[in-house]
Design a protein around this motif. Sequence first.
Motif: not given
Lengths: 212, 414
Positions: B320, B322-323, B327-329, B405, B408-411
């Motif tokens: 999380e 790193l994201l 960083l991208s997923h 993935f 990386s999604l907005p919660s």
Amino acid sequence: MITCSFVIPTPLQEILPPEAIWNHDIKFVTGQTYQIIAPSGRGKSTLIGLLAGLRGDYSGQIHINNRNTQQFTTQDWANWRATGASFVFQDLRLFPNLTALQNIQLAQNISQPIATINAIEQWANQLQIKHKLMQPCGELSFGQQQRIAILRALAKPFQWLMLDEPFSHLDPNNTQLAWQLILEIAQQRKAGVIITSLNPYANILCDHTLSV
Amino acid sequence: MKNAPLQKLLLRTQKPSQLLAATFGAMLGLSLILIAVQMYFNFRNILNAPDQGIGSQYLVVNKEISVLNSLNLGNSNFETAEIQELSKLPFVSAVGAFESNQYPAKASLNLAQFGVNNGFVTDIFMESVESQFLDLKPSQFQWTIPTSNQTSLPEVPIILPTDFINLYNFNYAPSRGLPQISKDVIKLAPFQLLLGDPLKKSMLVNARIAGFSNRIGSVLVPINFLRYSNQQLSQNNSPAKPNKLIIAAQPNKLPELQNYLDEMGYETNQELMRNGKFQTLLNVILGSVAALGLIVIFVAVSSFVLYLQLSITQSKYELETLLRLGLSHHQLTRWYVQGIALILLGISLLSSAILYTTNHYVYKHLIRLDFQPEKHIHTQVIYAGTALILAVFLVQYKTIKNQIFQLSLPSKPK
């Protein structure tokens, strides 16, 4: 430019304070500095979370550079966080088992390297933390970690610097030093700054102050 | 991006023992499957090899000889209708009838030129069958009908049952103090056949052993020679009815054929029948090994997937963060996938080594047993291995991709 049009985070819908930043039309203009002052529980961190794309539980619309963030893909958010915005989160999000310098350079490795090792050392010197660069972050005090997190945010490219209570564990002198460095670098890069705090800082002057 | 700090971050949380176990399991499963497939082709080669037909699906069938036959009251010949009925059965692919000599025949061997004084003379019989039923077709097993101006007949090639030379070498020769003879030596022996009744009409013809058959327990000569000699020497003009048939069974249909033969009271060589069943049994064993391999692979892949899920879950904070740093997923997925690809490459190489070693060992062993197995790894084995590795890779790739993935999604908490 970032605009928040009548944004209400879902957890705040019930207890929405009357004159909040929420449910208004607010513009954040690149190159300007913004201070958001609010007591706990009014959604300061939520705002940073929304602007970082970490949470999506809100009504209303947020536009970043004229694009509705509802239409952002995960890759768009990744690009935004890599080069568009740089953050200091309230919980800092450092890696305790990496050294301070590794933490700072890790962020650089992700996007384009923008600060040389010399620049980083010079900044660290300005914040009186240079002697801690080779120590694992886990061994540093929270105030020292806050300064490392600020350096990490500065070391990567950004148009926006978003800092969530970044000076909570710094004395007034160190707060002053850090704010000077932030302003200096933001001005060099013509970047905007959004900074949140519980109380107004005596030695921090921003272009705009939003009190909740 | 440089991977060194990432390794320090993301590999910190998990002990390698589970990964090692999963890797070992996947390697074991893959090796088992590949060895089973390779052995299937090895043994299929041997079982279907023309002159090694230990599992040949060919049966020689005759009618049971009863007391009536001995009293000359019954006959053991097959009628045309019976042959037709046999050939129409769904589990029979072809039926051939044996033809035999209808005149007396003697074979003699003069071994003087080999330094052995006692040659021998023996009464013999000869049989022929259409060449499609032969388990070996030596190029010399041909005979050309002589033209009218030829004074002597062309040499006749003979195929003997392997049992004959074994009986001679292991039973007859030791009891008489005679030398044992190899297959190659006996092929050099110049036989002479005296066909027909010397007092009426007879023929003298040179003969040579052309090969040895495992499938047919009879003295075989080319069918055109038999027909020619019968025509020349036989007393009765009508061709005799066959009393032996050779049946080519559909693959793996021997049990049905056996039932039918029992029902009709026909007899067959039980040894051949057993060999046919042996092939079926071998297929079952190899199938079981392959199935076991599949189960092991399934367990190993499940364990891999669990390891990855656990590893990603335990590195949630790191991932999380790193994201959050940009960083991208895709980048994070790639980092994990590169690691997995390396592990799978290692598994492939090790399994290939195990497969190659096993095949080499089996090859040497089978060569010693006088078989001609496949020396090289069969292409199908390579295809199967590649397909399996790709499938395993895809499962792991999907697992990693989905999990990262999700992070990386907005919660959107409810």
